[in-house]
Design a protein around this motif. Sequence first.
Motif, PDB file in Angstrom:
ATOM      1  N   ASP A   4      30.748  40.057  54.561  1.00 20.44           N
ATOM      2  CA  ASP A   4      31.773  40.219  55.587  1.00 20.44           C
ATOM      3  C   ASP A   4      32.497  38.908  55.884  1.00 20.44           C
ATOM      4  O   ASP A   4      33.498  38.897  56.582  1.00 20.44           O
ATOM      5  N   GLU A   5      31.969  37.796  55.393  1.00 23.01           N
ATOM      6  CA  GLU A   5      32.577  36.498  55.618  1.00 23.01           C
ATOM      7  C   GLU A   5      33.362  36.089  54.372  1.00 23.01           C
ATOM      8  O   GLU A   5      32.905  36.294  53.260  1.00 23.01           O
ATOM      9  N   TYR A   6      34.544  35.517  54.592  1.00 23.55           N
ATOM     10  CA  TYR A   6      35.342  35.097  53.447  1.00 23.55           C
ATOM     11  C   TYR A   6      36.328  34.027  53.877  1.00 23.55           C
ATOM     12  O   TYR A   6      36.621  33.868  55.056  1.00 23.55           O
ATOM     13  N   ILE A   7      36.838  33.300  52.883  1.00 23.02           N
ATOM     14  CA  ILE A   7      37.857  32.305  53.193  1.00 23.02           C
ATOM     15  C   ILE A   7      39.223  32.706  52.648  1.00 23.02           C
ATOM     16  O   ILE A   7      40.227  32.224  53.131  1.00 23.02           O
ATOM     17  N   PHE A   8      39.248  33.575  51.620  1.00 19.77           N
ATOM     18  CA  PHE A   8      40.502  34.144  51.129  1.00 19.77           C
ATOM     19  C   PHE A   8      40.307  35.649  51.021  1.00 19.77           C
ATOM     20  O   PHE A   8      39.370  36.108  50.373  1.00 19.77           O
ATOM     21  N   ASN A   9      41.201  36.422  51.640  1.00 25.22           N
ATOM     22  CA  ASN A   9      41.113  37.872  51.528  1.00 25.22           C
ATOM     23  C   ASN A   9      42.015  38.358  50.393  1.00 25.22           C
ATOM     24  O   ASN A   9      42.605  37.559  49.666  1.00 25.22           O
ATOM     25  N   ILE A  10      42.151  39.656  50.261  1.00 25.59           N
ATOM     26  CA  ILE A  10      42.920  40.216  49.143  1.00 25.59           C
ATOM     27  C   ILE A  10      44.390  39.799  49.209  1.00 25.59           C
ATOM     28  O   ILE A  10      45.012  39.551  48.173  1.00 25.59           O
ATOM     29  N   LYS A  11      44.953  39.682  50.394  1.00 23.10           N
ATOM     30  CA  LYS A  11      46.351  39.243  50.506  1.00 23.10           C
ATOM     31  C   LYS A  11      46.515  37.818  49.987  1.00 23.10           C
ATOM     32  O   LYS A  11      47.495  37.508  49.306  1.00 23.10           O
ATOM     33  N   ASP A  12      45.555  36.965  50.309  1.00 22.79           N
ATOM     34  CA  ASP A  12      45.598  35.588  49.807  1.00 22.79           C
ATOM     35  C   ASP A  12      45.482  35.566  48.281  1.00 22.79           C
ATOM     36  O   ASP A  12      46.194  34.824  47.597  1.00 22.79           O
ATOM     37  N   ILE A  13      44.585  36.384  47.758  1.00 21.27           N
ATOM     38  CA  ILE A  13      44.373  36.429  46.306  1.00 21.27           C
ATOM     39  C   ILE A  13      45.632  36.914  45.598  1.00 21.27           C
ATOM     40  O   ILE A  13      46.008  36.387  44.547  1.00 21.27           O
ATOM     41  N   LEU A  14      46.319  37.891  46.186  1.00 20.01           N
ATOM     42  CA  LEU A  14      47.569  38.385  45.598  1.00 20.01           C
ATOM     43  C   LEU A  14      48.642  37.298  45.555  1.00 20.01           C
ATOM     44  O   LEU A  14      49.530  37.328  44.700  1.00 20.01           O
ATOM     45  N   ASN A  15      48.556  36.332  46.461  1.00 14.45           N
ATOM     46  CA  ASN A  15      49.495  35.211  46.446  1.00 14.45           C
ATOM     47  C   ASN A  15      49.097  34.123  45.454  1.00 14.45           C
ATOM     48  O   ASN A  15      49.895  33.241  45.160  1.00 14.45           O
ATOM     49  N   LEU A  17      47.008  34.889  42.324  1.00 17.20           N
ATOM     50  CA  LEU A  17      46.952  35.432  40.962  1.00 17.20           C
ATOM     51  C   LEU A  17      48.133  36.360  40.683  1.00 17.20           C
ATOM     52  O   LEU A  17      48.587  37.067  41.583  1.00 17.20           O
ATOM     53  N   PRO A  18      48.579  36.415  39.428  1.00 15.71           N
ATOM     54  CA  PRO A  18      49.659  37.345  39.078  1.00 15.71           C
ATOM     55  C   PRO A  18      49.161  38.772  38.833  1.00 15.71           C
ATOM     56  O   PRO A  18      49.960  39.686  38.707  1.00 15.71           O
ATOM     57  N   HIS A  19      47.860  38.989  38.769  1.00 13.23           N
ATOM     58  CA  HIS A  19      47.289  40.297  38.456  1.00 13.23           C
ATOM     59  C   HIS A  19      47.509  41.282  39.601  1.00 13.23           C
ATOM     60  O   HIS A  19      47.525  40.901  40.762  1.00 13.23           O
ATOM     61  N   ARG A  20      47.646  42.548  39.247  1.00 15.42           N
ATOM     62  CA  ARG A  20      47.800  43.629  40.216  1.00 15.42           C
ATOM     63  C   ARG A  20      46.950  44.815  39.779  1.00 15.42           C
ATOM     64  O   ARG A  20      46.476  44.879  38.650  1.00 15.42           O
ATOM     65  N   TYR A  21      46.772  45.778  40.696  1.00 17.64           N
ATOM     66  CA  TYR A  21      46.015  46.983  40.387  1.00 17.64           C
ATOM     67  C   TYR A  21      46.605  47.636  39.140  1.00 17.64           C
ATOM     68  O   TYR A  21      47.825  47.694  39.011  1.00 17.64           O
ATOM     69  N   PRO A  22      45.785  48.099  38.232  1.00 20.15           N
ATOM     70  CA  PRO A  22      44.324  48.188  38.280  1.00 20.15           C
ATOM     71  C   PRO A  22      43.617  46.993  37.644  1.00 20.15           C
ATOM     72  O   PRO A  22      42.423  47.059  37.381  1.00 20.15           O
ATOM     73  N   PHE A  23      44.337  45.905  37.418  1.00 19.34           N
ATOM     74  CA  PHE A  23      43.739  44.791  36.694  1.00 19.34           C
ATOM     75  C   PHE A  23      43.347  43.614  37.572  1.00 19.34           C
ATOM     76  O   PHE A  23      42.841  42.626  37.079  1.00 19.34           O
ATOM     77  N   ALA A  73      38.257  34.689  38.808  1.00 21.53           N
ATOM     78  CA  ALA A  73      37.658  33.809  39.819  1.00 21.53           C
ATOM     79  C   ALA A  73      37.851  32.343  39.428  1.00 21.53           C
ATOM     80  O   ALA A  73      38.182  31.505  40.273  1.00 21.53           O
ATOM     81  N   ALA A  74      37.681  32.031  38.147  1.00 20.77           N
ATOM     82  CA  ALA A  74      37.906  30.656  37.679  1.00 20.77           C
ATOM     83  C   ALA A  74      39.367  30.258  37.859  1.00 20.77           C
ATOM     84  O   ALA A  74      39.668  29.119  38.234  1.00 20.77           O
ATOM     85  N   ALA A  75      40.276  31.190  37.621  1.00 17.19           N
ATOM     86  CA  ALA A  75      41.703  30.904  37.798  1.00 17.19           C
ATOM     87  C   ALA A  75      42.012  30.583  39.262  1.00 17.19           C
ATOM     88  O   ALA A  75      42.798  29.673  39.551  1.00 17.19           O
ATOM     89  N   VAL A  76      41.393  31.293  40.186  1.00 17.98           N
ATOM     90  CA  VAL A  76      41.592  30.982  41.606  1.00 17.98           C
ATOM     91  C   VAL A  76      41.094  29.570  41.895  1.00 17.98           C
ATOM     92  O   VAL A  76      41.754  28.807  42.607  1.00 17.98           O
ATOM     93  N   LEU A  77      39.953  29.201  41.318  1.00 17.43           N
ATOM     94  CA  LEU A  77      39.446  27.838  41.513  1.00 17.43           C
ATOM     95  C   LEU A  77      40.451  26.805  40.998  1.00 17.43           C
ATOM     96  O   LEU A  77      40.730  25.812  41.677  1.00 17.43           O
ATOM     97  N   ILE A  78      41.026  27.053  39.829  1.00 14.79           N
ATOM     98  CA  ILE A  78      42.035  26.129  39.292  1.00 14.79           C
ATOM     99  C   ILE A  78      43.218  26.026  40.251  1.00 14.79           C
ATOM    100  O   ILE A  78      43.611  24.936  40.671  1.00 14.79           O
ATOM    101  N   PHE A  79      43.803  27.167  40.586  1.00 13.66           N
ATOM    102  CA  PHE A  79      45.040  27.166  41.370  1.00 13.66           C
ATOM    103  C   PHE A  79      44.837  26.606  42.775  1.00 13.66           C
ATOM    104  O   PHE A  79      45.693  25.895  43.287  1.00 13.66           O
ATOM    105  N   LYS A  80      43.725  26.919  43.406  1.00 14.29           N
ATOM    106  CA  LYS A  80      43.485  26.384  44.749  1.00 14.29           C
ATOM    107  C   LYS A  80      43.106  24.905  44.698  1.00 14.29           C
ATOM    108  O   LYS A  80      43.372  24.173  45.637  1.00 14.29           O
TER     109      LYS A  80
END
Length: 152
Positions: A4-15, A17-23, A73-80
Amino acid sequence: MNSDEYIFNIKDILNILPHRYPFLLIDRILDFKAFQYLKALKNCTVNEPFFQGHFIKEPVFPGVLMIEAMSQAAAVLIFKSIGKLNINQLYYFVGIENTRFKKIVVPGDQIFIEVIYLKSKKNFIKFKIFAIVNKKNVCKSTIIFYKKNIFN
Protein backbone atom coordinates in the motif's frame (compact mmCIF):
# COMPACT_ATOMS: atom_id res chain seq x y z
CA MET A 1 7.25 -1.52 3.24
CA ASN A 2 3.93 -3.08 2.28
CA SER A 3 2.18 -2.95 -1.09
CA ASP A 4 0.00 0.00 0.00
CA GLU A 5 3.05 2.27 0.27
CA TYR A 6 4.69 3.68 -2.83
CA ILE A 7 6.71 6.59 -4.11
CA PHE A 8 5.52 6.52 -7.75
CA ASN A 9 1.98 5.49 -8.67
CA ILE A 10 0.67 4.42 -12.07
CA LYS A 11 0.19 8.03 -13.22
CA ASP A 12 3.83 8.77 -12.43
CA ILE A 13 4.95 5.62 -14.25
CA LEU A 14 2.92 6.63 -17.33
CA ASN A 15 4.90 9.88 -17.35
CA ILE A 16 8.20 7.98 -17.20
CA LEU A 17 7.72 5.01 -19.56
CA PRO A 18 6.37 5.05 -23.12
CA HIS A 19 4.58 1.70 -22.59
CA ARG A 20 0.78 1.51 -22.40
CA TYR A 21 -1.84 -1.18 -21.79
CA PRO A 22 -1.58 -4.06 -22.40
CA PHE A 23 2.21 -3.80 -22.40
CA LEU A 24 2.78 -1.65 -19.32
CA LEU A 25 3.81 -4.23 -16.73
CA ILE A 26 4.69 -2.10 -13.69
CA ASP A 27 1.97 -0.87 -11.30
CA ARG A 28 3.93 0.95 -8.59
CA ILE A 29 7.41 1.97 -7.58
CA LEU A 30 7.84 1.18 -3.90
CA ASP A 31 11.38 2.38 -3.27
CA PHE A 32 14.15 4.06 -5.22
CA LYS A 33 17.64 5.45 -4.82
CA ALA A 34 19.24 7.05 -7.88
CA PHE A 35 21.95 4.96 -9.57
CA GLN A 36 21.61 2.27 -6.87
CA TYR A 37 18.32 0.40 -6.69
CA LEU A 38 14.59 0.39 -7.35
CA LYS A 39 11.75 -1.75 -6.01
CA ALA A 40 8.60 -2.12 -8.10
CA LEU A 41 5.29 -3.97 -7.94
CA LYS A 42 3.37 -5.85 -10.62
CA ASN A 43 -0.11 -7.07 -9.69
CA CYS A 44 -1.16 -10.13 -11.68
CA THR A 45 -4.89 -10.30 -12.33
CA VAL A 46 -6.81 -12.96 -14.22
CA ASN A 47 -8.21 -10.20 -16.47
CA GLU A 48 -4.89 -9.71 -18.25
CA PRO A 49 -5.17 -10.87 -21.87
CA PHE A 50 -2.19 -13.25 -21.87
CA PHE A 51 -3.74 -15.41 -19.13
CA GLN A 52 -6.57 -16.37 -21.52
CA GLY A 53 -4.25 -18.46 -23.66
CA HIS A 54 -1.23 -19.12 -21.44
CA PHE A 55 -2.53 -21.66 -20.45
CA ILE A 56 -6.26 -22.31 -20.75
CA LYS A 57 -6.72 -24.66 -17.78
CA GLU A 58 -3.77 -23.40 -15.75
CA PRO A 59 -2.96 -19.72 -16.33
CA VAL A 60 0.72 -18.86 -15.91
CA PHE A 61 2.43 -15.47 -16.21
CA PRO A 62 4.66 -15.80 -19.32
CA GLY A 63 8.39 -15.80 -18.62
CA VAL A 64 9.08 -13.41 -21.48
CA LEU A 65 6.70 -10.89 -19.87
CA MET A 66 8.47 -11.40 -16.54
CA ILE A 67 11.69 -10.29 -18.25
CA GLU A 68 9.83 -7.35 -19.81
CA ALA A 69 8.43 -6.26 -16.43
CA MET A 70 11.92 -6.49 -14.94
CA SER A 71 13.29 -4.43 -17.85
CA GLN A 72 10.60 -1.78 -17.43
CA ALA A 73 11.54 -1.47 -13.75
CA ALA A 74 15.20 -1.03 -14.76
CA ALA A 75 14.15 1.62 -17.29
CA VAL A 76 12.37 3.56 -14.54
CA LEU A 77 15.58 3.41 -12.49
CA ILE A 78 17.54 4.82 -15.44
CA PHE A 79 15.09 7.60 -16.22
CA LYS A 80 14.54 8.68 -12.62
CA SER A 81 18.29 8.56 -11.90
CA ILE A 82 19.25 10.85 -14.77
CA GLY A 83 16.41 13.23 -13.96
CA LYS A 84 15.42 15.08 -17.09
CA LEU A 85 14.99 12.89 -20.16
CA ASN A 86 17.11 13.73 -23.18
CA ILE A 87 15.00 13.42 -26.35
CA ASN A 88 18.20 12.80 -28.31
CA GLN A 89 18.88 9.53 -26.49
CA LEU A 90 17.26 6.12 -26.66
CA TYR A 91 17.84 3.22 -24.31
CA TYR A 92 17.68 -0.20 -25.92
CA PHE A 93 17.26 -3.46 -24.05
CA VAL A 94 20.16 -5.40 -25.59
CA GLY A 95 20.91 -8.37 -23.40
CA ILE A 96 20.04 -10.81 -20.67
CA GLU A 97 22.48 -13.03 -18.83
CA ASN A 98 22.17 -15.80 -16.27
CA THR A 99 18.37 -15.78 -16.30
CA ARG A 100 16.63 -18.40 -14.19
CA PHE A 101 12.92 -18.99 -13.60
CA LYS A 102 12.46 -20.64 -10.21
CA LYS A 103 8.67 -20.81 -9.75
CA ILE A 104 5.54 -20.10 -11.77
CA VAL A 105 3.50 -16.93 -11.26
CA VAL A 106 -0.29 -17.17 -11.41
CA PRO A 107 -3.26 -14.77 -11.32
CA GLY A 108 -3.58 -13.17 -7.90
CA ASP A 109 0.16 -13.05 -7.28
CA GLN A 110 2.02 -9.83 -6.62
CA ILE A 111 5.46 -9.69 -8.19
CA PHE A 112 7.93 -7.54 -6.27
CA ILE A 113 10.77 -6.56 -8.58
CA GLU A 114 14.13 -5.54 -7.13
CA VAL A 115 16.54 -3.82 -9.51
CA ILE A 116 20.17 -3.33 -8.52
CA TYR A 117 22.36 -1.03 -10.60
CA LEU A 118 25.63 -2.86 -11.24
CA LYS A 119 27.72 -0.70 -13.56
CA SER A 120 27.97 1.49 -16.63
CA LYS A 121 30.69 1.08 -19.20
CA LYS A 122 30.76 3.30 -22.25
CA ASN A 123 27.10 3.34 -23.30
CA PHE A 124 26.13 0.04 -21.65
CA ILE A 125 24.27 -0.17 -18.34
CA LYS A 126 23.99 -3.43 -16.42
CA PHE A 127 21.48 -4.42 -13.73
CA LYS A 128 20.90 -7.44 -11.52
CA ILE A 129 17.16 -7.98 -11.13
CA PHE A 130 15.06 -10.27 -8.96
CA ALA A 131 11.34 -11.04 -9.17
CA ILE A 132 9.84 -12.16 -5.87
CA VAL A 133 6.42 -13.60 -5.02
CA ASN A 134 5.46 -14.42 -1.42
CA LYS A 135 9.04 -13.68 -0.34
CA LYS A 136 10.36 -16.35 -2.72
CA ASN A 137 12.58 -15.67 -5.71
CA VAL A 138 10.65 -16.60 -8.87
CA CYS A 139 13.10 -15.17 -11.41
CA LYS A 140 16.54 -13.60 -11.50
CA SER A 141 18.46 -12.08 -14.36
CA THR A 142 21.18 -9.68 -15.36
CA ILE A 143 19.80 -7.20 -17.88
CA ILE A 144 21.77 -4.87 -20.12
CA PHE A 145 20.71 -1.62 -21.78
CA TYR A 146 22.51 0.38 -24.46
CA LYS A 147 22.27 4.17 -24.58
CA LYS A 148 22.24 5.52 -28.13
CA ASN A 149 22.50 9.16 -29.13
CA ILE A 150 20.16 9.52 -32.10
CA PHE A 151 20.71 13.12 -33.24
CA ASN A 152 24.42 13.89 -33.21
